[in-house]
Enzyme design. Sequence first.
Site, PDB file in Angstrom:
ATOM      1  N   ALA A 166       0.876  -1.177   0.000  1.00 32.44           N
ATOM      2  CA  ALA A 166       0.000   0.000   0.000  1.00 32.44           C
ATOM      3  C   ALA A 166       0.908   1.220   0.000  1.00 32.44           C
ATOM      4  CB  ALA A 166      -0.882  -0.015   1.236  1.00 32.44           C
TER       5      ALA A 166
ATOM      6  N   THR B  17       0.503 -12.111 -23.706  1.00 33.59           N
ATOM      7  CA  THR B  17       1.386 -10.934 -23.752  1.00 33.59           C
ATOM      8  C   THR B  17       2.725 -11.196 -23.038  1.00 33.59           C
ATOM      9  OG1 THR B  17       0.168 -10.036 -21.868  1.00 33.59           O
ATOM     10  CG2 THR B  17      -0.441  -9.223 -24.040  1.00 33.59           C
TER      11      THR B  17
ATOM     12  N   GLU C   5       5.015  -8.666 -14.064  1.00 34.26           N
ATOM     13  CA  GLU C   5       4.203  -9.776 -14.588  1.00 34.26           C
ATOM     14  C   GLU C   5       4.945 -10.521 -15.702  1.00 34.26           C
ATOM     15  OE1 GLU C   5      -0.291  -9.472 -14.968  1.00 34.26           O
ATOM     16  OE2 GLU C   5       0.309  -9.417 -17.077  1.00 34.26           O
TER      17      GLU C   5
HETATM   18  C1  LIG Z   1      -4.304  -8.044 -11.024  1.00 33.54           C
HETATM   19  C2  LIG Z   1      -2.947  -8.119 -11.636  1.00 33.54           C
HETATM   20  O1  LIG Z   1      -2.555  -9.151 -12.125  1.00 33.54           O
HETATM   21  N1  LIG Z   1      -2.209  -6.998 -11.555  1.00 33.54           N
HETATM   22  C3  LIG Z   1      -0.925  -6.854 -12.196  1.00 33.54           C
HETATM   23  C4  LIG Z   1      -1.049  -5.857 -13.357  1.00 33.54           C
HETATM   24  O2  LIG Z   1      -1.457  -4.534 -13.154  1.00 33.54           O
HETATM   25  P1  LIG Z   1      -2.404  -3.631 -12.216  1.00 33.54           P
HETATM   26  O3  LIG Z   1      -3.044  -2.605 -13.057  1.00 33.54           O
HETATM   27  O4  LIG Z   1      -3.333  -4.445 -11.416  1.00 33.54           O
HETATM   28  O5  LIG Z   1      -1.292  -2.923 -11.265  1.00 33.54           O
HETATM   29  P2  LIG Z   1      -1.550  -2.033  -9.969  1.00 33.54           P
HETATM   30  O6  LIG Z   1      -1.791  -0.631 -10.348  1.00 33.54           O
HETATM   31  O7  LIG Z   1      -2.589  -2.698  -9.125  1.00 33.54           O
HETATM   32  O8  LIG Z   1      -0.127  -2.147  -9.252  1.00 33.54           O
HETATM   33  C5  LIG Z   1       0.268  -3.361  -8.644  1.00 33.54           C
HETATM   34  C6  LIG Z   1       0.279  -3.250  -7.114  1.00 33.54           C
HETATM   35  O9  LIG Z   1       1.404  -2.442  -6.713  1.00 33.54           O
HETATM   36  C7  LIG Z   1       1.062  -1.694  -5.552  1.00 33.54           C
HETATM   37  N2  LIG Z   1       1.178  -0.252  -5.849  1.00 33.54           N
HETATM   38  C8  LIG Z   1       1.289   0.200  -7.131  1.00 33.54           C
HETATM   39  C9  LIG Z   1       1.483   1.555  -7.380  1.00 33.54           C
HETATM   40  C10 LIG Z   1       1.517   2.456  -6.306  1.00 33.54           C
HETATM   41  O10 LIG Z   1       1.660   3.683  -6.476  1.00 33.54           O
HETATM   42  N3  LIG Z   1       1.374   1.980  -5.042  1.00 33.54           N
HETATM   43  C11 LIG Z   1       1.208   0.640  -4.778  1.00 33.54           C
HETATM   44  O11 LIG Z   1       1.087   0.249  -3.624  1.00 33.54           O
HETATM   45  C12 LIG Z   1      -0.362  -2.090  -5.149  1.00 33.54           C
HETATM   46  O12 LIG Z   1      -0.288  -3.106  -4.202  1.00 33.54           O
HETATM   47  C13 LIG Z   1      -0.941  -2.573  -6.469  1.00 33.54           C
HETATM   48  O13 LIG Z   1      -2.038  -3.452  -6.292  1.00 33.54           O
HETATM   49  O14 LIG Z   1       0.256  -5.700 -13.954  1.00 33.54           O
HETATM   50  C14 LIG Z   1       1.236  -5.159 -13.066  1.00 33.54           C
HETATM   51  C15 LIG Z   1       2.500  -4.988 -13.873  1.00 33.54           C
HETATM   52  O15 LIG Z   1       2.217  -4.253 -15.025  1.00 33.54           O
HETATM   53  C16 LIG Z   1       1.438  -6.086 -11.870  1.00 33.54           C
HETATM   54  O16 LIG Z   1       2.036  -7.290 -12.255  1.00 33.54           O
HETATM   55  C17 LIG Z   1       0.100  -6.341 -11.205  1.00 33.54           C
HETATM   56  O17 LIG Z   1       0.283  -7.287 -10.153  1.00 33.54           O
END
Ligand SMILES: CC(=O)N[C@H]1[C@@H](OP(=O)(O)OP(=O)(O)OC[C@H]2O[C@@H](n3ccc(=O)[nH]c3=O)[C@H](O)[C@@H]2O)O[C@H](CO)[C@H](O)[C@@H]1O
Length: 356
Positions: free
Chosen positions: A61, A184, A242
């Site tokens: 977080a 991808t 990922e």
């Molecule tokens: C559901 C899923 O498979 N999500 C993946 C996907 O994008 P997502 O779009 O789901 O990524 P996201 O924005 O949720 O970021 C991943 C995680 O990093 C943490 N976070 C991120 C930014 C920030 O400012 N602060 C923070 O705490 C937070 O726990 C978040 O859940 O692709 C990402 C890489 O491109 C990651 O591999 C994610 O795990």
Amino acid sequence: MSHRFCRVSASELCALLRPRRWTVVLVTTPCFAPIIWDGTFDSAILDTPFRNTTIGLTVFAIKRYVVFLKVFLETADKCFMVGHKVNYYVFTDQHADVPNVLLQEGWQVVNLEVCNYPCWQGVSMHRMEMISNFSKKCFLHEVDYLVCLDEDMMLSDHLGVEILFSLFGTLHPGFYIADHQTFTYEHCSLSQAHFPRDEGYFYYAGGFFGGSVLQVHRLTKACHQVMMVDHTNHIEAEWHDESHLNKYLLCHKPTKVLSPEYLWDERMLCRPPFLRKLRYVAMPKNHQALWNRGENTFSINSHMQACPVLLTLWLCLSGLQVTQLCTEKDVKAATKLCVTAFLQQGEHLNSFLQGI
Ligand SMILES: CC(=O)N[C@H]1[C@@H](OP(=O)(O)OP(=O)(O)OC[C@H]2O[C@@H](n3ccc(=O)[nH]c3=O)[C@H](O)[C@@H]2O)O[C@H](CO)[C@H](O)[C@@H]1O
Ligand SMILES: [Mn+2]
């Protein structure tokens, strides 16, 4: 010689022969690792051998993502590993804003102070480094298994010990029925995450993986190391952590695979009837509000020019406004999900495309 026919009436025979609406889902990988769907396990039987097991849940977080934490923790308290001992490890730079959620007796939230990174990609990718470091420092002595989750999601149904094994990954909800060619994976041969087009059966989501602490330590350490090699070479894999997770799981086959019940986004995807449960689902997210003004701003026009049909199509299917696709990440996600839309909506899309 006796003929052993059983007596069946004509109407029973018709009923037996009439094709039923079965849905076939894959329940093992080609390496015989189970793929976990509702109905493939019995929690009452599984819970006993895991009675003395402690499970660590890691969640990040950082910066404004702390806003998701309350719902995440409250829903996890109701659905995650009920009846087992759980340590929540919250990696954060926002201690003051970590909500005080009342958890089940014996469960604890451990706040781990970490630094932040200027862009979300940095935060997302450095999770591997932080999990690896803390695994060695404390998780190895404190818990038996680690479950590593995205935090902008909530639990919505039972999520228990059926997922535990030495190494597990989760099928990405956008690609579980997709053609292998559309996965991808990282195709740039300069990246350490590079994946040959003709390899790999599954595309895994970055937001849900885990296993024994030892295996997760190996995975996260290896992924971090190769991301650092890419960084030195000024390369960033297209799907960040990922992409590297997928490469790792190609070389180190998971011993259990979780179906998309374990990671779903109701706003982005049509739920097929065979997905009987949704256990862990995306929360609505406004990227503009999450990121600082000016940070990661993006002009949609360049991407629209590059891929206008895909984007128009995706916008129509998802009901989103162009103005909601405000960042480069949104547009990338749109394009990625468009592939899914193509596969899921095949028929409709053909006629739609003819109309363009
Ligand atoms: C559901 C899923 O498979 N999500 C993946 C996907 O994008 P997502 O779009 O789901 O990524 P996201 O924005 O949720 O970021 C991943 C995680 O990093 C943490 N976070 C991120 C930014 C920030 O400012 N602060 C923070 O705490 C937070 O726990 C978040 O859940 O692709 C990402 C890489 O491109 C990651 O591999 C994610 O795990
Ligand atoms: Mn996420």
